[in-house]
Design a protein around this motif. Structure first.
Motif, PDB file in Angstrom:
ATOM      1  N   ASN A  82      -7.624  10.313   0.557  1.00 27.73           N
ATOM      2  CA  ASN A  82      -7.016  10.823   1.790  1.00 27.73           C
ATOM      3  C   ASN A  82      -8.010  10.672   2.942  1.00 27.73           C
ATOM      4  OD1 ASN A  82      -5.375  12.002   3.642  1.00 27.73           O
ATOM      5  ND2 ASN A  82      -5.539  14.078   2.810  1.00 27.73           N
ATOM      6  N   ASN A 136      -2.466   9.499  -5.875  1.00 32.89           N
ATOM      7  CA  ASN A 136      -3.923   9.639  -5.841  1.00 32.89           C
ATOM      8  C   ASN A 136      -4.656   8.296  -5.894  1.00 32.89           C
ATOM      9  OD1 ASN A 136      -3.754  12.479  -5.808  1.00 32.89           O
ATOM     10  ND2 ASN A 136      -3.470  12.515  -8.038  1.00 32.89           N
ATOM     11  N   VAL A 137      -3.899   7.197  -5.770  1.00 30.89           N
ATOM     12  CA  VAL A 137      -4.546   5.892  -5.899  1.00 30.89           C
ATOM     13  C   VAL A 137      -5.470   5.605  -4.714  1.00 30.89           C
ATOM     14  CG1 VAL A 137      -2.715   4.587  -4.756  1.00 30.89           C
ATOM     15  CG2 VAL A 137      -4.165   3.466  -6.474  1.00 30.89           C
ATOM     16  N   PHE A 138      -5.135   6.112  -3.529  1.00 31.89           N
ATOM     17  CA  PHE A 138      -5.980   5.930  -2.350  1.00 31.89           C
ATOM     18  C   PHE A 138      -6.490   7.285  -1.884  1.00 31.89           C
ATOM     19  CE2 PHE A 138      -2.817   2.435  -1.905  1.00 31.89           C
ATOM     20  CZ  PHE A 138      -3.684   1.391  -2.171  1.00 31.89           C
ATOM     21  N   VAL A 175       0.831  -1.203   0.000  1.00 28.31           N
ATOM     22  CA  VAL A 175       0.000   0.000   0.000  1.00 28.31           C
ATOM     23  C   VAL A 175       0.866   1.253   0.000  1.00 28.31           C
ATOM     24  CG1 VAL A 175      -1.669   1.323   1.363  1.00 28.31           C
ATOM     25  CG2 VAL A 175      -1.954  -1.150   1.090  1.00 28.31           C
ATOM     26  N   PHE A 187      -4.483   0.951   4.713  1.00 27.98           N
ATOM     27  CA  PHE A 187      -5.198   1.854   3.818  1.00 27.98           C
ATOM     28  C   PHE A 187      -5.614   3.137   4.545  1.00 27.98           C
ATOM     29  CE2 PHE A 187      -5.887  -2.467   2.337  1.00 27.98           C
ATOM     30  CZ  PHE A 187      -5.543  -2.371   0.995  1.00 27.98           C
ATOM     31  N   ALA A 236       2.447   1.734  -3.477  1.00 23.95           N
ATOM     32  CA  ALA A 236       1.466   2.247  -4.431  1.00 23.95           C
ATOM     33  C   ALA A 236       1.168   3.719  -4.182  1.00 23.95           C
ATOM     34  CB  ALA A 236       0.183   1.422  -4.342  1.00 23.95           C
ATOM     35  N   GLN A 237       1.078   4.096  -2.890  1.00 24.52           N
ATOM     36  CA  GLN A 237       0.822   5.492  -2.558  1.00 24.52           C
ATOM     37  C   GLN A 237       2.003   6.390  -2.955  1.00 24.52           C
ATOM     38  OE1 GLN A 237      -1.847   6.917  -1.510  1.00 24.52           O
ATOM     39  NE2 GLN A 237      -1.184   8.916  -0.728  1.00 24.52           N
ATOM     40  N   TYR A 238       3.199   5.854  -2.847  1.00 19.73           N
ATOM     41  CA  TYR A 238       4.388   6.652  -3.172  1.00 19.73           C
ATOM     42  C   TYR A 238       4.472   6.951  -4.671  1.00 19.73           C
ATOM     43  CZ  TYR A 238       9.306   7.994  -3.471  1.00 19.73           C
ATOM     44  OH  TYR A 238      10.472   8.661  -3.728  1.00 19.73           O
ATOM     45  N   TYR A 239       4.218   5.928  -5.502  1.00 16.85           N
ATOM     46  CA  TYR A 239       4.346   6.112  -6.946  1.00 16.85           C
ATOM     47  C   TYR A 239       3.067   6.667  -7.573  1.00 16.85           C
ATOM     48  CZ  TYR A 239       8.802   3.657  -6.834  1.00 16.85           C
ATOM     49  OH  TYR A 239      10.108   3.309  -6.580  1.00 16.85           O
ATOM     50  N   TYR A 240       1.945   6.388  -6.932  1.00 16.40           N
ATOM     51  CA  TYR A 240       0.667   6.882  -7.467  1.00 16.40           C
ATOM     52  C   TYR A 240      -0.076   7.580  -6.322  1.00 16.40           C
ATOM     53  CZ  TYR A 240       1.973   3.376 -10.916  1.00 16.40           C
ATOM     54  OH  TYR A 240       2.661   2.615 -11.849  1.00 16.40           O
TER      55      TYR A 240
END
Length: 308
Positions: free
Chosen positions: A51, A47-49, A38, A232, A41-45
């Motif tokens: 706020n 806006n994937v999760f 998680v 998450f 994914a948050q680091y590279y994308y």
């Protein structure tokens, strides 16, 4: 049961003997890898999760902590009650043996045989109760304390421990009929036999009445669900340290769950269960000493800080 001195703060982090970590490390690794995925994914994308605000996670954690606290208290109460009952057994065994040696005239051959017979049955009872609670075979350990004439009756009985108490009661009644003890002494001795029966019944109640399954299931499901959604909920604020926080919280909640499960079954052979073998050996040594035996068995010693 684990018996050791309290380690200093640094060694505390590396002790495995008695820890629940070997039971839950797979779950912790899963949550850690989930948190790492998680966080990556948050680091590279970014806006994937969404706020998320951490307030719901915090409230969820408080509620789960209360559930785990209630369950741990219930489990520890079972463990401590079981330990108190075995403490009562030590007291009743010593008291009955002491009174048998004091009130039955050992100068006569009849009285001496009665003393030896009753005390050896008390020793056999402590071992038989332990084996009953642990579902193991008691005969290799108690056969030397049982008269051959009684072995057939005992082997046919449904409850060996209860049958041993019956033999003790019969022998005390025989001593009364043979004028070895008075009515008052018989009543006093019988009270101690009743105390031993109460210990047996209490241990059977603890063993046969587990914590409600639905309650345990609710706590476990809630713990799994919380640890699964935790990464998450905190990744937006914690970033790449999400796996660390996830692992620490998973260790806390899964560890409390595993520990309470161990304590709720106090008569087993897990690291944190009661040292019934040591307790029954203590009774055996004390009673043989009261009987005047010189060749006493050795006390049970802790092996690698573990006492059984």
């Amino acid at each position: 049961m684990i018996v050791r001195d309290t380690p200093h703060s640094l060694r505390l982090f590396f002790i495995l003997k008695g820890s629940v970590l070997p039971l839950i490390y797979g779950k912790i690794l899963f949550i850690t890898f989930l948190g790492a995925g998680v966080a990556t994914a948050q680091y590279y994308y970014p806006n994937v999760f969404p706020n998320f605000t951490p307030a719901p996670i915090a409230l969820f954690g408080v509620a789960l902590s209360l559930f785990l606290g209630f369950r741990n208290n219930a489990s520890y109460d079972r463990w401590w009650e079981a330990r108190k009952e075995w403490g009562h057994l030590i007291v009743a065994s010593r008291s009955l043996s002491r009174q048998v040696m004091s009130y039955i005239d050992g100068n006569s051959s009849l009285g001496a045989r009665a003393q030896s017979y009753v005390i050896k049955l008390i020793i056999a009872f402590s071992h038989a109760l332990r084996h009953q609670l642990r579902n193991s075979d008691p005969w290799p350990e108690i056969e030397k304390y049982i008269a051959k004439d009684d072995q057939v009756f005992l082997k046919q009985s449904h409850s060996l421990a209860d049958a041993l108490l019956m033999l003790i009661g019969k022998k005390l009644a025989d001593c009364h009929r043979e004028n070895l003890i008075s009515d008052i002494i018989l009543a006093s001795l019988t009270n101690h036999v009743t105390s031993m029966a109460n210990v047996q019944a209490s241990c059977e109640r603890i063993q046969n009445t587990p914590l409600p399954f639905a309650y345990m299931l609710l706590v476990q499901r809630t713990a799994y669900l919380y640890c699964f959604i935790l990464p998450f909920g905190i990744v937006a604020s914690q970033g790449l340290v999400t796996p660390l926080f996830s692992a620490i919280i998973a260790y806390t909640f899964f560890g409390l769950d595993a520990l309470s499960e161990e304590l709720s079954e106090p008569f087993g052979v897990s690291a944190n269960d009661l040292p019934l073998h040591s307790i029954s050996r203590t009774i055996e040594i004390n009673l043989l000493d009261i009987l005047g035996e010189k060749a006493l068995p050795e006390p049970i010693e802790a092996i690698h800080h573990r006492l059984e």
